[in-house]
Design a protein around this motif. Structure first.
Motif, PDB file in Angstrom:
ATOM      1  N   HIS A  28       0.852  -1.192   0.000  1.00 12.62           N
ATOM      2  CA  HIS A  28       0.000   0.000   0.000  1.00 12.62           C
ATOM      3  C   HIS A  28       0.890   1.245   0.000  1.00 12.62           C
ATOM      4  CE1 HIS A  28      -3.663   2.243   0.897  1.00 12.62           C
ATOM      5  NE2 HIS A  28      -2.928   2.961   1.727  1.00 12.62           N
ATOM      6  N   TYR A  29       0.564   2.205  -0.871  1.00 10.91           N
ATOM      7  CA  TYR A  29       1.353   3.426  -1.014  1.00 10.91           C
ATOM      8  C   TYR A  29       0.438   4.646  -0.912  1.00 10.91           C
ATOM      9  CZ  TYR A  29       4.854   0.265  -2.989  1.00 10.91           C
ATOM     10  OH  TYR A  29       5.748  -0.753  -3.176  1.00 10.91           O
ATOM     11  N   GLU A  30       0.936   5.716  -0.268  1.00 12.73           N
ATOM     12  CA  GLU A  30       0.196   6.965  -0.176  1.00 12.73           C
ATOM     13  C   GLU A  30       1.037   8.096  -0.760  1.00 12.73           C
ATOM     14  OE1 GLU A  30      -2.604   6.709   3.665  1.00 12.73           O
ATOM     15  OE2 GLU A  30      -0.465   6.545   4.126  1.00 12.73           O
ATOM     16  N   ARG A  31       0.357   9.051  -1.414  1.00 15.10           N
ATOM     17  CA  ARG A  31       1.074  10.160  -2.053  1.00 15.10           C
ATOM     18  C   ARG A  31       1.489  11.190  -0.996  1.00 15.10           C
ATOM     19  NH1 ARG A  31      -1.995  12.758  -6.848  1.00 15.10           N
ATOM     20  NH2 ARG A  31      -3.330  13.469  -5.170  1.00 15.10           N
ATOM     21  N   THR A  45      -2.515   0.572  -4.306  1.00 13.54           N
ATOM     22  CA  THR A  45      -2.194  -0.733  -3.733  1.00 13.54           C
ATOM     23  C   THR A  45      -1.778  -1.671  -4.868  1.00 13.54           C
ATOM     24  OG1 THR A  45      -3.747  -0.417  -1.926  1.00 13.54           O
ATOM     25  CG2 THR A  45      -3.063  -2.683  -2.384  1.00 13.54           C
ATOM     26  N   LEU A  46      -0.659  -2.358  -4.669  1.00 10.62           N
ATOM     27  CA  LEU A  46      -0.166  -3.357  -5.615  1.00 10.62           C
ATOM     28  C   LEU A  46      -0.255  -4.735  -4.974  1.00 10.62           C
ATOM     29  CD1 LEU A  46       3.072  -1.604  -6.939  1.00 10.62           C
ATOM     30  CD2 LEU A  46       0.943  -1.974  -8.188  1.00 10.62           C
ATOM     31  N   TYR A  54       0.896  -7.774 -11.610  1.00  8.91           N
ATOM     32  CA  TYR A  54       0.315  -7.214 -10.393  1.00  8.91           C
ATOM     33  C   TYR A  54      -1.095  -6.707 -10.691  1.00  8.91           C
ATOM     34  CZ  TYR A  54       4.927  -7.005  -8.164  1.00  8.91           C
ATOM     35  OH  TYR A  54       6.131  -7.319  -7.613  1.00  8.91           O
ATOM     36  N   THR A  55      -1.918  -6.656  -9.659  1.00  8.92           N
ATOM     37  CA  THR A  55      -3.171  -5.922  -9.720  1.00  8.92           C
ATOM     38  C   THR A  55      -2.903  -4.587  -9.056  1.00  8.92           C
ATOM     39  OG1 THR A  55      -4.575  -7.874  -9.631  1.00  8.92           O
ATOM     40  CG2 THR A  55      -5.559  -5.812  -8.947  1.00  8.92           C
ATOM     41  N   LEU A  56      -3.269  -3.511  -9.737  1.00  7.44           N
ATOM     42  CA  LEU A  56      -3.096  -2.162  -9.224  1.00  7.44           C
ATOM     43  C   LEU A  56      -4.482  -1.586  -8.955  1.00  7.44           C
ATOM     44  CD1 LEU A  56      -0.782   0.599 -10.420  1.00  7.44           C
ATOM     45  CD2 LEU A  56      -3.219   1.031 -10.474  1.00  7.44           C
ATOM     46  N   SER A  57      -4.683  -1.017  -7.776  1.00  6.96           N
ATOM     47  CA  SER A  57      -5.929  -0.323  -7.475  1.00  6.96           C
ATOM     48  C   SER A  57      -5.592   0.939  -6.700  1.00  6.96           C
ATOM     49  CB  SER A  57      -6.884  -1.210  -6.673  1.00  6.96           C
ATOM     50  OG  SER A  57      -6.312  -1.575  -5.436  1.00  6.96           O
ATOM     51  N   GLY A  58      -6.445   1.929  -6.822  1.00 13.40           N
ATOM     52  CA  GLY A  58      -6.169   3.158  -6.103  1.00 13.40           C
ATOM     53  C   GLY A  58      -7.305   4.150  -6.179  1.00 13.40           C
ATOM     54  N   MET A  59      -7.162   5.198  -5.379  1.00 18.41           N
ATOM     55  CA  MET A  59      -8.114   6.298  -5.408  1.00 18.41           C
ATOM     56  C   MET A  59      -7.356   7.591  -5.172  1.00 18.41           C
ATOM     57  SD  MET A  59      -8.644   7.693  -2.119  1.00 18.41           S
ATOM     58  CE  MET A  59     -10.274   8.310  -2.183  1.00 18.41           C
ATOM     59  N   ALA A  60      -7.891   8.667  -5.757  1.00 15.07           N
ATOM     60  CA  ALA A  60      -7.284   9.986  -5.606  1.00 15.07           C
ATOM     61  C   ALA A  60      -8.393  11.021  -5.458  1.00 15.07           C
ATOM     62  CB  ALA A  60      -6.408  10.320  -6.820  1.00 15.07           C
ATOM     63  N   THR A  61      -8.070  12.110  -4.773  1.00 15.20           N
ATOM     64  CA  THR A  61      -9.033  13.183  -4.585  1.00 15.20           C
ATOM     65  C   THR A  61      -8.442  14.512  -5.022  1.00 15.20           C
ATOM     66  OG1 THR A  61      -8.299  13.633  -2.321  1.00 15.20           O
ATOM     67  CG2 THR A  61     -10.111  12.065  -2.597  1.00 15.20           C
ATOM     68  N   THR A 127       3.220   2.479   2.890  1.00 21.34           N
ATOM     69  CA  THR A 127       2.664   2.646   4.226  1.00 21.34           C
ATOM     70  C   THR A 127       1.813   1.435   4.567  1.00 21.34           C
ATOM     71  OG1 THR A 127       0.683   3.744   3.394  1.00 21.34           O
ATOM     72  CG2 THR A 127       2.544   5.178   3.965  1.00 21.34           C
ATOM     73  N   GLU A 128       1.282   1.419   5.765  1.00 16.65           N
ATOM     74  CA  GLU A 128       0.330   0.402   6.156  1.00 16.65           C
ATOM     75  C   GLU A 128      -1.064   0.896   5.758  1.00 16.65           C
ATOM     76  OE1 GLU A 128       0.829  -2.657   7.513  1.00 16.65           O
ATOM     77  OE2 GLU A 128       2.940  -2.243   7.167  1.00 16.65           O
ATOM     78  N   PRO A 129      -1.901   0.044   5.177  1.00  8.90           N
ATOM     79  CA  PRO A 129      -3.252   0.499   4.802  1.00  8.90           C
ATOM     80  C   PRO A 129      -4.070   0.855   6.038  1.00  8.90           C
ATOM     81  CG  PRO A 129      -3.043  -1.867   4.493  1.00  8.90           C
ATOM     82  CD  PRO A 129      -1.682  -1.351   4.872  1.00  8.90           C
ATOM     83  N   ASN A 130      -4.973   1.832   5.856  1.00  7.10           N
ATOM     84  CA  ASN A 130      -5.892   2.197   6.944  1.00  7.10           C
ATOM     85  C   ASN A 130      -6.806   1.035   7.235  1.00  7.10           C
ATOM     86  OD1 ASN A 130      -4.810   4.760   7.064  1.00  7.10           O
ATOM     87  ND2 ASN A 130      -6.270   5.574   5.590  1.00  7.10           N
ATOM     88  N   LYS A 131      -7.073   0.816   8.493  1.00  8.61           N
ATOM     89  CA  LYS A 131      -7.923  -0.313   8.862  1.00  8.61           C
ATOM     90  C   LYS A 131      -9.284   0.151   9.254  1.00  8.61           C
ATOM     91  CE  LYS A 131      -4.219  -3.242   9.785  1.00  8.61           C
ATOM     92  NZ  LYS A 131      -3.184  -3.771  10.192  1.00  8.61           N
TER      93      LYS A 131
END
Length: 131
Positions: A28-31, A45-46, A54-61, A127-131
């Motif tokens: 998990h990666y954060e900008r 997230t990879l 790999y499967t790549l997924s993500g979101m941006a605002t 980073t560690e993903p938010n839980k």
């Protein structure tokens, strides 16, 4: 003979370390911007599927004015192929160039991912993903 085994051991150790770096790209990666999580939050997230897939997924605002609800969001998801330390994401006209580093991603060439003012471009830290 002893020198041969030392050389072989060093070669295997180097290969093992390189392979460890490749598998460590899953996560998990954060900008980040200027040492802090970007105000226009983005995450990627990879998930490793096989040796170079790999499967790549993500979101941006994009945050225009939170008081008036002027916040736009975008999402991405799809398969990517690892070539060296790079990946190219291309799904439904959304393209990204991703360069992988040690616990980091550099994303550029965002072409239509996410919507109005939303971009995945930038520097990401693992980073560690938010839980």
């Amino acid at each position: 003979m002893k020198m041969f085994f030392l050389s072989l051991t060093a070669s295997l150790l180097s290969f093992s370390l390189l392979a460890g770096d490749v598998t460590s790209w899953q996560g998990h990666y954060e900008r980040y911007h200027d040492g802090h999580i970007d105000a226009d939050y983005a995450e990627i997230t990879l998930v490793k599927l096989d040796s170079n897939k790999y499967t790549l997924s993500g979101m941006a605002t994009w945050v225009g004015n939170p008081a008036t609800g002027q916040i736009n969001m975008g999402e991405i998801e799809g398969a990517v192929t690892l070539k060296g330390n790079q990946m190219h994401y291309d799904v439904d006209g959304c393209t990204l160039q991703i360069v992988l580093g040690s616990n980091s991603l550099s994303v550029s060439k965002d072409n239509g991912c996410g919507g109005l003012n939303v971009s995945f471009n930038g520097q990401y830290l693992k980073t560690e993903p938010n839980k």
